[in-house]
Design an enzyme around this catalytic site. Structure first.
Site, PDB file in Angstrom:
ATOM      1  N   ALA A  66       0.867  -1.176   0.000  1.00  0.00           N
ATOM      2  CA  ALA A  66       0.000   0.000   0.000  1.00  0.00           C
ATOM      3  C   ALA A  66       0.907   1.230   0.000  1.00  0.00           C
ATOM      4  O   ALA A  66       2.051   1.167   0.480  1.00  0.00           O
ATOM      5  CB  ALA A  66      -0.886  -0.007   1.229  1.00  0.00           C
ATOM      6  N   GLY A 111       0.523  -5.013   0.837  1.00  0.00           N
ATOM      7  CA  GLY A 111      -0.663  -5.101  -0.030  1.00  0.00           C
ATOM      8  C   GLY A 111      -0.374  -5.821  -1.346  1.00  0.00           C
ATOM      9  O   GLY A 111      -1.283  -6.371  -1.973  1.00  0.00           O
ATOM     10  N   GLU A 114      -0.662  -9.393  -0.473  1.00  0.00           N
ATOM     11  CA  GLU A 114      -2.096  -9.658  -0.242  1.00  0.00           C
ATOM     12  C   GLU A 114      -2.868  -9.728  -1.566  1.00  0.00           C
ATOM     13  O   GLU A 114      -3.792 -10.523  -1.704  1.00  0.00           O
ATOM     14  CB  GLU A 114      -2.676  -8.579   0.682  1.00  0.00           C
ATOM     15  CG  GLU A 114      -2.137  -8.712   2.103  1.00  0.00           C
ATOM     16  CD  GLU A 114      -2.477  -7.517   2.974  1.00  0.00           C
ATOM     17  OE1 GLU A 114      -2.052  -6.393   2.636  1.00  0.00           O
ATOM     18  OE2 GLU A 114      -3.178  -7.700   3.983  1.00  0.00           O
ATOM     19  N   GLU A 134       4.378  -5.177   7.302  1.00  0.00           N
ATOM     20  CA  GLU A 134       3.596  -4.131   7.976  1.00  0.00           C
ATOM     21  C   GLU A 134       4.093  -3.824   9.389  1.00  0.00           C
ATOM     22  O   GLU A 134       4.048  -2.674   9.832  1.00  0.00           O
ATOM     23  CB  GLU A 134       2.109  -4.529   8.036  1.00  0.00           C
ATOM     24  CG  GLU A 134       1.385  -4.459   6.695  1.00  0.00           C
ATOM     25  CD  GLU A 134       1.525  -5.716   5.841  1.00  0.00           C
ATOM     26  OE1 GLU A 134       2.337  -6.606   6.191  1.00  0.00           O
ATOM     27  OE2 GLU A 134       0.823  -5.818   4.833  1.00  0.00           O
TER      28      GLU A 134
HETATM   29  N1  COA Z   1       4.583   3.199  -0.772  1.00  0.00           N
HETATM   30  C1  COA Z   1       4.990   4.363  -1.326  1.00  0.00           C
HETATM   31  N2  COA Z   1       6.155   4.492  -1.968  1.00  0.00           N
HETATM   32  C2  COA Z   1       6.920   3.413  -2.088  1.00  0.00           C
HETATM   33  C3  COA Z   1       6.564   2.163  -1.553  1.00  0.00           C
HETATM   34  C4  COA Z   1       5.326   2.088  -0.871  1.00  0.00           C
HETATM   35  N3  COA Z   1       4.885   0.936  -0.353  1.00  0.00           N
HETATM   36  N4  COA Z   1       7.546   1.272  -1.820  1.00  0.00           N
HETATM   37  C5  COA Z   1       8.481   1.942  -2.502  1.00  0.00           C
HETATM   38  N5  COA Z   1       8.103   3.223  -2.673  1.00  0.00           N
HETATM   39  C6  COA Z   1       8.839   4.298  -3.374  1.00  0.00           C
HETATM   40  C7  COA Z   1      10.028   4.798  -2.583  1.00  0.00           C
HETATM   41  O1  COA Z   1       9.609   5.741  -1.612  1.00  0.00           O
HETATM   42  C8  COA Z   1      10.864   5.395  -3.678  1.00  0.00           C
HETATM   43  O2  COA Z   1      10.287   6.637  -4.044  1.00  0.00           O
HETATM   44  P1  COA Z   1      11.247   7.938  -4.267  1.00  0.00           P
HETATM   45  O3  COA Z   1      12.160   7.536  -5.390  1.00  0.00           O
HETATM   46  O4  COA Z   1      10.283   9.032  -4.648  1.00  0.00           O
HETATM   47  O5  COA Z   1      11.968   8.157  -2.980  1.00  0.00           O
HETATM   48  C9  COA Z   1      10.635   4.452  -4.846  1.00  0.00           C
HETATM   49  O6  COA Z   1       9.407   3.772  -4.553  1.00  0.00           O
HETATM   50  C10 COA Z   1      11.724   3.411  -4.990  1.00  0.00           C
HETATM   51  O7  COA Z   1      11.852   2.712  -3.767  1.00  0.00           O
HETATM   52  P2  COA Z   1      13.251   2.551  -2.993  1.00  0.00           P
HETATM   53  O8  COA Z   1      12.952   2.298  -1.553  1.00  0.00           O
HETATM   54  O9  COA Z   1      14.170   3.682  -3.325  1.00  0.00           O
HETATM   55  O10 COA Z   1      13.800   1.210  -3.690  1.00  0.00           O
HETATM   56  P3  COA Z   1      14.819   0.167  -3.053  1.00  0.00           P
HETATM   57  O11 COA Z   1      15.235  -0.731  -4.182  1.00  0.00           O
HETATM   58  O12 COA Z   1      15.888   0.836  -2.290  1.00  0.00           O
HETATM   59  O13 COA Z   1      13.933  -0.707  -2.019  1.00  0.00           O
HETATM   60  C11 COA Z   1      11.962  -1.888  -1.259  1.00  0.00           C
HETATM   61  C12 COA Z   1      12.873  -1.493  -2.454  1.00  0.00           C
HETATM   62  C13 COA Z   1      10.750  -2.596  -1.831  1.00  0.00           C
HETATM   63  C14 COA Z   1      12.750  -2.845  -0.338  1.00  0.00           C
HETATM   64  C15 COA Z   1      11.594  -0.605  -0.483  1.00  0.00           C
HETATM   65  O14 COA Z   1      11.074   0.349  -1.409  1.00  0.00           O
HETATM   66  C16 COA Z   1      10.533  -0.838   0.566  1.00  0.00           C
HETATM   67  O15 COA Z   1      10.845  -1.355   1.627  1.00  0.00           O
HETATM   68  N6  COA Z   1       9.274  -0.415   0.289  1.00  0.00           N
HETATM   69  C17 COA Z   1       8.197  -0.471   1.240  1.00  0.00           C
HETATM   70  C18 COA Z   1       7.688  -1.866   1.384  1.00  0.00           C
HETATM   71  C19 COA Z   1       6.593  -1.916   2.437  1.00  0.00           C
HETATM   72  O16 COA Z   1       6.808  -1.717   3.607  1.00  0.00           O
HETATM   73  N7  COA Z   1       5.408  -2.246   1.957  1.00  0.00           N
HETATM   74  C20 COA Z   1       4.283  -2.479   2.821  1.00  0.00           C
HETATM   75  C21 COA Z   1       3.397  -1.304   2.923  1.00  0.00           C
HETATM   76  S1  COA Z   1       2.016  -1.824   3.943  1.00  0.00           S
END
Ligand code: COA
Length: 260
Positions: A66, A111, A114, A134
């Site tokens: 999400a 999400g 999910e 989460e």
């Molecule tokens: N919501 C909003 N933005 C998100 C996102 C999310 N769930 N997941 C990634 N993004 C965005 C990042 O903020 C970043 O945006 P920016 O370039 O404007 O700063 C872009 O996507 C790229 O992500 P980044 O974190 O730089 O990539 P990475 O390769 O370093 O890491 C992940 C990849 C997937 C490990 C990391 O993005 C992450 O942990 N995301 C969140 C996962 C999460 O907790 N999801 C559950 C939500 S309930």
């Protein structure tokens, strides 16, 4: 129909829905949730569509969860609506009248996992990563993760995934039977499309009822599921497709389905 956050396309008998926010790793915001619902309606009413494939744009992510910028603004009142909107969409996917295949092409987190759990079949690319992170954000899964994951892998593994937030790779997901198949990313879409074409050769009404009976196996006690199975089996036997399918076998020819 014009979409901002998804792409809707068709190939042979497949509707392909691509979540298209690659700069945000295809995170699910309110617009994506709304547009996914509209795209599914298109696929449901299109007689040429035998099954739906859901995937993510780019090579890095299926859906990274999400949208955390939306999660950050939630309070007790808005959070319940937020969770219910996502749950409603994912319930619709689970109960969709045509098979829905998740083609998981990278991160499927929160999400995103999910969404994959709600699909009927999951195919993963070798770089796919699944997880329910989460608890890292001080919340629990809200789009059905606590319920579907327990049913898919059992309580122990579901609990470990949900309370550690740890990610698992595609091979581990295959070992846990969370995915049907793991393929190289270059073959992911073609593998899903091949599956759709093999579905498209079978009786469409029977497939619809089979999905309903399988769903009952998850939702109902077995005795009630058996009753429903017998009713749905009987319903099949009142259709032109049942006469056609059985006659075609006996006459050594390919069936021509009517979908009724
Ligand atoms: N919501 C909003 N933005 C998100 C996102 C999310 N769930 N997941 C990634 N993004 C965005 C990042 O903020 C970043 O945006 P920016 O370039 O404007 O700063 C872009 O996507 C790229 O992500 P980044 O974190 O730089 O990539 P990475 O390769 O370093 O890491 C992940 C990849 C997937 C490990 C990391 O993005 C992450 O942990 N995301 C969140 C996962 C999460 O907790 N999801 C559950 C939500 S309930």
């Amino acid at each position: 129909m014009d979409f901002q956050t998804i792409k809707y396309g068709k190939e042979n008998h497949a509707a392909i829905i691509t979540i298209n926010r690659p700069d945000k790793l295809n995170a699910l915001n309110a617009t994506v949730i709304k547009e996914l619902g509209s795209a599914l309606n298109l696929a449901e009413t299109d007689k040429d569509v035998a099954a739906v494939i859901i995937t993510g744009a780019g090579e890095k992510a299926f859906v990274a969860g999400a949208d955390i910028s939306e999660l950050n603004k939630l309070d007790v009142i808005t959070a319940k609506d937020f969770a219910e909107r996502g749950q409603m969409l994912f319930n619709n996917i689970e109960k969709f009248k045509k098979p829905v295949i998740a083609a998981v092409n990278g991160y499927a987190l929160g999400g995103g996992s999910e969404l994959a759990w709600a699909c009927h079949i999951r195919i993963a690319s070798t770089n796919a990563k699944f997880g329910q992170p989460e608890v890292n954000l001080g919340i629990i899964p809200g789009y059905g993760g606590t319920q579907r994951l327990v049913r898919l892998v059992g309580r122990g593994i579901a609990t470990e995934l949900i309370i550690t937030g740890n990610q698992i790779d595609a091979e581990t997901a295959l070992r846990f039977r969370l995915v049907n198949k793991v393929v190289e990313q270059a073959q992911l879409l073609s593998t899903a499309l091949q599956l759709v074409e093999s579905i498209a050769e079978r009786g469409p009404f029977a497939i619809r009822l089979a999905l309903q009976a399988i769903d009952a196996a998850v939702q109902l006690p077995q005795d009630e599921g058996m009753k429903l199975e017998a009713q749905l089996f009987a319903l099949c036997c009142g259709t032109a497709d049942q006469k056609e399918g059985t006659s075609a076998f006996l006459e050594k020819r390919k069936p021509v389905w009517k979908g009724a």
